[in-house]
Write an enzyme that holds these catalytic residues in place. Structure first.
Site, mmCIF file in Angstrom:
data_model
loop_
_atom_site.group_PDB
_atom_site.id
_atom_site.type_symbol
_atom_site.label_atom_id
_atom_site.label_comp_id
_atom_site.label_asym_id
_atom_site.label_seq_id
_atom_site.Cartn_x
_atom_site.Cartn_y
_atom_site.Cartn_z
ATOM 1 N N GLU A 137 0.828 -1.215 0.000
ATOM 2 C CA GLU A 137 0.000 0.000 0.000
ATOM 3 C C GLU A 137 0.857 1.259 0.000
ATOM 4 O OE1 GLU A 137 -0.474 -2.623 1.937
ATOM 5 O OE2 GLU A 137 -2.339 -3.409 1.101
ATOM 6 N N HIS A 185 -11.523 -5.778 7.978
ATOM 7 C CA HIS A 185 -12.281 -5.471 6.757
ATOM 8 C C HIS A 185 -13.492 -4.602 7.065
ATOM 9 C CE1 HIS A 185 -10.249 -9.353 6.171
ATOM 10 N NE2 HIS A 185 -10.095 -8.983 4.925
#
Lengths: 410, 337
Positions: B60, B129
């Protein structure tokens, strides 16, 4: 019960600490001219040994030897010498200015001048460097104004960055010098992204990433190598190994890897080590790597083996963590003296002309300094406006910042 | 007007912008050939080629760091972080780099970058999540933070974000991708095709950042919400009968304080709802602003209904999620005070 002895933690130590005798026997220094110069399109697998050697051009007698030499004319070499002399003089004056309280902070390049000065000459207009704080030679060799650099250091009314950045965190898009962050390694992957953008747009420009030995331990170094390797980005990945990350010796970041350059091998990136105190060698290797990038052959990793003669910054004292005489024992010498001796050896220079040039350079730097100081220093004279503090956070100032600016009374 | 799901609207926004501007590039993990794990970029690689829509290594910081460099070059990257929960390795690049570049270079370099991130809970995703990290972005000077609540806004806001000259954090409430989820997890899903905000205009249009919208006019109380919680708030209001004015903030920064202020001055009561944890959540900022600007109009204390200050749990999801029952109780309590 277990048959194993208790585990112990390995923490690497430098060969010598203060009070000891400097020892660089671990830095294997090959003879100048002894390392082969492969074609730029050589299979990376076939040149893995370049990550473990040191490419050198100038020998102890001041002669340029071997396949990496012969790229620069006498005029270009004289210009390179002048750039390094300017940088060294600039550093000396700004260090003094810091001691005089004209700025709060400074970082000098002593011993590392060849790396940035010579590298810059391998680039073309439009190429972009993503530098760290010890590559001001990129600006000087690009012809950037010494006065503007000083105004940034003094955070005065002419500071091109309006007082928003600490001293030496320059930015000059025109000169291919990306805004310095102050965070470490973040710009390494940005350089790869910039290079990818150039490739996406079918441009011809290339990028150069810069990092120190210590910051190669950061995750962003790994990110940059993965992305550069995956997308074959037109980027030169530079590691300046000056042996010290503030007080931490390079072995803490290097760990079990043989060299920093060798980090590139696992990514399939051609990796070279070069004598960072040899202007000719730095330039030749930079040129080789830039050529690879321009021919769309992908990234190259270069480790410049050099030595940080001075402190990390004006905020630390190296005698607390390394022998005071360590820099005298550094086996690769002084980049300015080595180039000077080479130019004398080939008959293009003399001690007299060098003395004269030193005086001229000092005069140039002092003239720029006087002009810069007429616009203020950190605590005296002209200052950037407080209003500027609120500008450029966004292209357009949002309501909450407008309100806060009113509250600040500006 | 065609009806679209929110993920289709988001994809449409990128399609429109990639078609209009060669400098728009889209990349991230699984984003290229496959089209993203939520299908947000489906078909874009086939349509615009591999150099404008591609897969990245799982890194990321690398995704955002490379995007910062591309933006500095002159491109307009719109990158995807697969889940907002995976954003943390990129936080340094977002905070210290993307958000600061214009300022620290005195405008020499800028960062027109969009970071898309599916956010929020309701999908049995557990702690990795389901997070709502918006306050970590609104706390950073130099960023804009957007949270759409429906397909129509999502497309217009994303187009505006891609055209924005500065970095925009675009948080997509993933539980809204396929329908206007109102917190009643035990009921069948209502699809966007049956909702008026599922009507998504064709082509290019912009929902400007910094403009909230009143989703329901009311006189008794002001309910401040964004993302999924707009729909939860609507359900709570319908079920309690409290005549609340529901404001969908749409953009957290810049914030439309004017719309908030006008409503609270009218109603004299304010409830703030969000999925994110309570302490130092964006609700704390909203509460402070309401107090600072509307103190003499307030009949009752400002109340917050939020996720609890625990990691987002897996099996206890619906005890954690501030659903219509909890929001409804807060509405009634505020009216009874």
């Amino acid at each position: 019960m277990t048959d194993y002895a208790p585990l112990t933690l390995h923490v690497p130590e430098p060969a010598v600490r203060p009070g000891g005798t400097p020892d660089f026997s671990s830095v294997g220094v090959p003879r100048a001219g002894s390392v082969a110069r492969p074609e730029v399109n050589a299979d990376p697998e076939s040149i893995r040994d370049l990550a473990y050697s040191i490419i050198r051009v100038l020998n102890r007698d001041g002669k340029a030897i071997g396949p990496w030499g012969g790229l620069l004319s006498d005029e270009e070499l004289l210009e390179g010498l002048r750039h390094m002399m300017i940088l060294r003089t600039f550093d000396a004056r700004m260090l003094m200015a810091q001691r005089q309280g004209k700025t709060s902070f400074y970082m000098q390049h002593m011993g590392e001048e060849a790396v940035s000065c010579a590298f810059r000459k391998a680039l073309l207009p439009g190429d972009m460097n993503f530098p760290t704080y010890r590559q001001a030679g990129l600006l000087i060799a690009a012809g950037y104004s010494l006065g503007d650099m000083m105004c940034q250091i003094y955070s005065n009314e002419r500071d091109p960055l309006k007082g928003r950045q600490m001293p030496v965190l320059y930015s000059s898009k025109e000169d291919g010098f990306f805004s310095l962050s102050g965070n470490l390694a973040t710009q390494y992957i940005q350089a790869v992204g910039w290079a990818m953008a150039s490739a996406i747009k079918n441009d011809t420009k290339i990028a150069a990433a810069w990092i120190g030995d210590g910051a190669t331990a950061e995750s962003d170094f790994h990110a940059a190598l993965v992305f550069a390797s995956t997308y074959k980005a037109p980027v030169v990945l530079n590691i300046v190994n000056n042996q010290w990350a503030i007080s931490t010796f390079q072995g803490i970041a290097r760990g079990g890897s043989g060299t920093f350059a060798a980090r590139g091998l696992g990514f399939g990136i051609p990796a070279l080590r070069v004598d960072g105190n040899d202007y000719l060698a730095v330039h030749a290797v930079a040129k080789w790597a830039a050529e690879r990038a321009r021919r769309n052959l992908g990234p190259t990793l270069i480790e410049y083996v050099t030595y940080r003669v001075g402190a990390h910054s004006t905020s630390d004292d190296p005698s607390a963590y390394r022998p005071k005489t360590e820099s005298d024992a550094w086996p690769l010498g002084d980049p300015v003296i080595r180039l000077k001796n080479h130019l004398i050896t080939i008959g293009a220079w003399s001690d007299e002309r060098h003395k004269q040039a030193e005086a001229e350079v000092l005069d140039t730097v002092i003239t720029a300094q006087k002009e810069a100081e007429s616009h203020g220093t950190l605590h005296a004279g002209g200052k950037p406006s407080v209003r500027d503090m609120f500008e450029d956070v966004y292209a357009e100032m949002p309501p909450h910042l407008r309100w806060q600016r009113q509250q600040a009374g500006v | 007007m065609p009806r679209k799901t929110m993920i289709e609207a988001i994809r449409d926004a990128m399609d429109v912008m990639m078609d209009r501007d060669d400098n728009v590039v889209v990349f991230g993990e699984d984003v290229g050939f496959f089209g993203g794990v939520f299908r947000g970029t489906q078909g874009l690689q086939a349509k615009y080629g591999k150099s404008r829509c591609f897969d990245t290594p799982i890194n990321e910081s690398g995704i955002v760091g490379a995007a910062v460099g591309m933006a500095a070059y002159g491109l307009r990257p719109c990158v995807e972080i697969q889940f907002a929960d995976y954003m943390y390795p990129a936080y340094d690049q977002i905070v210290s780099e993307a958000a600061r570049l214009r300022y620290r270079s005195n405008g020499q370099f800028t960062c027109p970058l969009v970071v898309r991130m599916p956010t929020g809970g309701g999908i049995s995703g557990g702690q990795t999540h389901s997070q709502s990290p918006e306050a970590l972005f609104t706390h950073v000077s130099g960023l804009k933070t957007v949270v759409p609540s429906n397909p129509s806004d999502a497309k217009g806001l994303l187009i505006a974000a891609i055209e924005d000259p500065d970095p925009v954090i675009f948080l997509e409430p993933k539980r809204l991708y396929n329908g206007p989820f109102d917190g009643h997890h035990d009921r069948p899903i209502t699809p966007w095709s049956k909702h008026e905000l599922g009507e998504v205009p064709n082509g290019h249009y912009v929902v400007p950042p910094g403009k909230a919208i009143v989703r329901r006019q009311g006189a008794a109380l002001t309910l401040l919400a964004y993302g999924t919680m707009v729909h939860v708030g609507m359900a709570a209001v319908a079920e309690t009968g409290v005549d609340a004015e529901i404001i969908d903030l749409r953009t957290l920064l810049p914030l439309d304080l004017e719309t908030i202020e006008a409503s609270v001055r009218k109603t004299g009561r304010c409830v703030i709802i969000h999925e994110a944890t309570r302490t130092s959540g964006f609700g704390a900022e909203l509460s402070a602003l309401v107090q600072e600007t509307c103190f003499y109009h307030l009949e009752t204390p400002v109340r917050r209904v939020t996720g609890w200050d625990t990691p987002y749990p897996y099996a206890q999801e619906w005890d954690y999620f501030p659903g219509p029952a909890r929001v409804g109780r807060a509405l009634l309590e505020t009216m009874e005070q």
